[in-house]
Design a protein around this motif. Structure first.
Motif, short mmCIF file in Angstrom:
data_model
loop_
_atom_site.label_atom_id
_atom_site.label_comp_id
_atom_site.label_asym_id
_atom_site.label_seq_id
_atom_site.Cartn_x
_atom_site.Cartn_y
_atom_site.Cartn_z
N LYS A 187 0.83 -1.07 -0.16
CA LYS A 187 -0.01 -0.14 -0.07
C LYS A 187 0.75 1.26 0.07
O LYS A 187 1.82 1.20 0.64
CB LYS A 187 -1.07 0.04 1.16
N ALA A 188 0.52 2.29 -0.74
CA ALA A 188 1.39 3.63 -0.92
C ALA A 188 0.60 4.77 -0.28
O ALA A 188 -0.55 4.97 -0.60
CB ALA A 188 1.50 3.46 -2.45
N ALA B 48 -10.27 -3.30 -12.06
CA ALA B 48 -9.05 -2.51 -11.68
C ALA B 48 -8.30 -3.18 -10.68
O ALA B 48 -8.67 -3.94 -9.51
CB ALA B 48 -9.60 -1.46 -11.01
N GLU B 49 -6.85 -3.39 -11.12
CA GLU B 49 -5.92 -4.01 -10.20
C GLU B 49 -5.39 -2.93 -9.00
O GLU B 49 -5.27 -3.39 -7.67
CB GLU B 49 -4.75 -4.30 -10.76
N TYR B 50 -5.18 -1.78 -9.35
CA TYR B 50 -4.83 -0.76 -8.60
C TYR B 50 -5.61 0.59 -8.67
O TYR B 50 -5.72 1.14 -9.81
CB TYR B 50 -3.37 -0.34 -8.85
N VAL B 51 -5.97 1.07 -7.21
CA VAL B 51 -6.73 2.06 -7.48
C VAL B 51 -6.12 3.26 -6.27
O VAL B 51 -5.94 2.78 -4.95
CB VAL B 51 -8.41 1.92 -6.94
N ALA C 247 -18.43 7.54 -0.14
CA ALA C 247 -18.66 7.09 -1.75
C ALA C 247 -17.31 6.68 -1.89
O ALA C 247 -17.21 5.89 -3.19
CB ALA C 247 -19.08 8.49 -2.37
N ALA C 248 -16.36 6.68 -1.30
CA ALA C 248 -14.70 6.48 -1.85
C ALA C 248 -14.95 4.97 -1.95
O ALA C 248 -14.51 4.30 -2.90
CB ALA C 248 -13.97 7.03 -0.96
N GLN C 249 -15.21 4.36 -0.83
CA GLN C 249 -15.63 2.80 -0.83
C GLN C 249 -16.04 2.26 -1.83
O GLN C 249 -15.75 1.30 -2.29
CB GLN C 249 -15.58 2.29 0.55
N THR C 250 -17.19 2.74 -2.12
CA THR C 250 -18.22 2.03 -3.00
C THR C 250 -17.79 2.19 -4.31
O THR C 250 -17.91 1.49 -5.15
CB THR C 250 -19.42 2.83 -3.06
N LEU C 251 -17.06 3.64 -4.69
CA LEU C 251 -16.65 3.67 -6.09
C LEU C 251 -15.25 2.82 -6.08
O LEU C 251 -15.11 2.16 -7.19
CB LEU C 251 -15.98 5.30 -6.12
N VAL C 252 -14.40 2.41 -5.06
CA VAL C 252 -13.26 1.52 -5.41
C VAL C 252 -13.81 0.17 -5.41
O VAL C 252 -13.61 -0.52 -6.51
CB VAL C 252 -12.66 1.43 -4.02
N GLU C 253 -15.05 -0.37 -5.03
CA GLU C 253 -15.56 -1.61 -4.97
C GLU C 253 -16.09 -1.78 -6.81
O GLU C 253 -16.00 -2.61 -7.27
CB GLU C 253 -16.81 -1.89 -4.29
N ARG C 254 -16.70 -0.58 -6.92
CA ARG C 254 -17.24 -0.48 -8.62
C ARG C 254 -16.20 -0.52 -9.57
O ARG C 254 -16.11 -1.37 -10.60
CB ARG C 254 -17.90 0.77 -8.75
N LEU C 255 -14.87 -0.05 -9.30
CA LEU C 255 -13.51 -0.24 -10.16
C LEU C 255 -13.06 -1.80 -10.03
O LEU C 255 -12.71 -1.94 -11.14
CB LEU C 255 -12.73 0.85 -9.64
N ARG C 256 -13.13 -2.22 -8.83
CA ARG C 256 -12.67 -3.61 -8.74
C ARG C 256 -13.40 -4.49 -9.60
O ARG C 256 -13.09 -5.40 -10.47
CB ARG C 256 -12.71 -4.02 -7.30
N GLY D 185 -8.30 0.66 -0.56
CA GLY D 185 -7.58 1.23 -1.65
C GLY D 185 -6.14 0.72 -1.97
O GLY D 185 -5.56 0.08 -0.60
N ASP D 186 -5.40 1.13 -2.86
CA ASP D 186 -4.08 0.72 -3.01
C ASP D 186 -3.47 1.92 -2.69
O ASP D 186 -2.12 1.68 -2.33
CB ASP D 186 -3.78 0.09 -4.35
N GLY D 187 -3.91 3.32 -2.97
CA GLY D 187 -2.90 4.19 -2.57
C GLY D 187 -3.90 5.45 -2.07
O GLY D 187 -5.22 5.52 -2.26
N ALA D 188 -3.25 6.04 -1.02
CA ALA D 188 -3.88 7.32 -0.42
C ALA D 188 -3.13 8.39 -0.83
O ALA D 188 -2.14 8.71 -0.75
CB ALA D 188 -3.97 7.21 1.17
N ILE D 189 -4.23 9.29 -1.53
CA ILE D 189 -3.54 10.73 -2.08
C ILE D 189 -3.70 11.74 -1.41
O ILE D 189 -4.84 12.04 -1.01
CB ILE D 189 -3.85 10.61 -3.68
N VAL D 190 -2.78 12.51 -0.79
CA VAL D 190 -2.87 13.58 -0.16
C VAL D 190 -2.17 15.02 -0.63
O VAL D 190 -1.05 14.87 -1.13
CB VAL D 190 -2.18 13.43 1.43
#
Length: 258
Positions: A13-14, A200-203, A187-196, A222-227
């Motif tokens: 995780k990044a 999607a391999e990496y989100v 909504a973030a977790q729901t969106l990641v689930e939809r991408l998977r 998720g695979d990366g947290a963007i700050v």
């Protein structure tokens, strides 16, 4: 050819840290980016200042306007990447609106970015079905291309973004502009689930993350947290030393195995 960003994400995780180039000045923006990596950031996202930053929140808008007022020009983005990649091994992505790239020349920009050691581009205003020239250039020069996905995107658009992204897909966790928030939208977790669900391999999840606890929450699915905004505010308030401390706090949210 392997993706620099995917190779990093393969390790675990990044934490992905954003700072704009040229703020508070060019030299300090380079030092701050290097400090992020030395303080636990795994992937750098460098913002290219632009006159109409429609997605950016106030903190980032103000920083990029200062950079522009000081005379920022697009070749400085390439030079920043060059200087940073000479000092750290973390992948360095540029986040840029696409008009400046068109003005520079898409193929030339891709060639220069690759020569400087850059990993690729995040393109917030470029949708995949209008990105043929960039897709061709990124393939030619072995660059990552990160498209955005929003909660409002259709499943077909999400599938298209997944298929054409290289590196990761950028999940915008909330509707609207960027900026630190007290809570990361559900909504973030729901969106990641939809991408998977569409392959999607990496989100990477961005927009609104500002604490180590939020980093941990996002990295649980998720695979990366963007700050971004939290780091820019720290740099504005206290310089390179302050932004390094903020990055260290954020990095505590990463799983210990990463």
């Amino acid at each position: 050819m392997s993706s620099k960003v995917e190779a990093q994400l393969d390790k675990g995780k990044a934490l992905i840290g954003y700072l704009p180039i040229g703020f508070p000045n060019f030299e300090e923006s380079v030092e701050a980016a290097v400090a992020l990596v030395e303080s636990g950031v795994d992937i750098l996202e460098l913002g290219v200042p632009y006159s109409d930053p429609v997605m950016d929140g106030l903190v980032i808008q103000e920083a990029t306007q200062i950079a522009l007022a000081q005379g920022f020009k697009l070749p400085q983005a390439i030079e920043a990447v060059r200087q940073i990649t000479e000092r750290v091994s973390a992948p360095v992505l540029l986040m840029t609106y696409f008009n400046p790239v068109i003005q520079y020349g898409v193929d030339k920009f891709a060639a220069d970015l690759a020569a400087a050691g850059g990993a690729g581009l995040i393109t917030p205003d470029l949708i995949p079905d209008e990105a043929a020239e960039w897709i061709a250039a990124s393939e030619k020069y072995d660059l990552d291309r990160v498209f955005l996905a929003a909660p409002s995107s259709t499943d077909e658009r999400l599938r298209q973004s997944v298929e054409l992204s290289r590196g990761f897909v950028y999940a915008v966790s909330t509707m609207g502009i960027t900026g630190a928030r007290a809570d990361v939208d559900v909504a973030a977790q729901t969106l990641v689930e939809r991408l998977r669900a569409v392959g999607a391999e990496y989100v990477g999840v961005g927009v609104g993350i500002s604490t180590g606890e939020q980093v941990a929450e996002v990295l649980s699915y998720g695979d990366g947290a963007i700050v971004g905004s939290a780091l820019v505010k720290s740099l504005n308030d206290g310089g390179v030393a302050a932004v390094a401390l903020t990055a260290q706090g954020l990095a505590h949210g990463k799983p210990s195995a990463s």
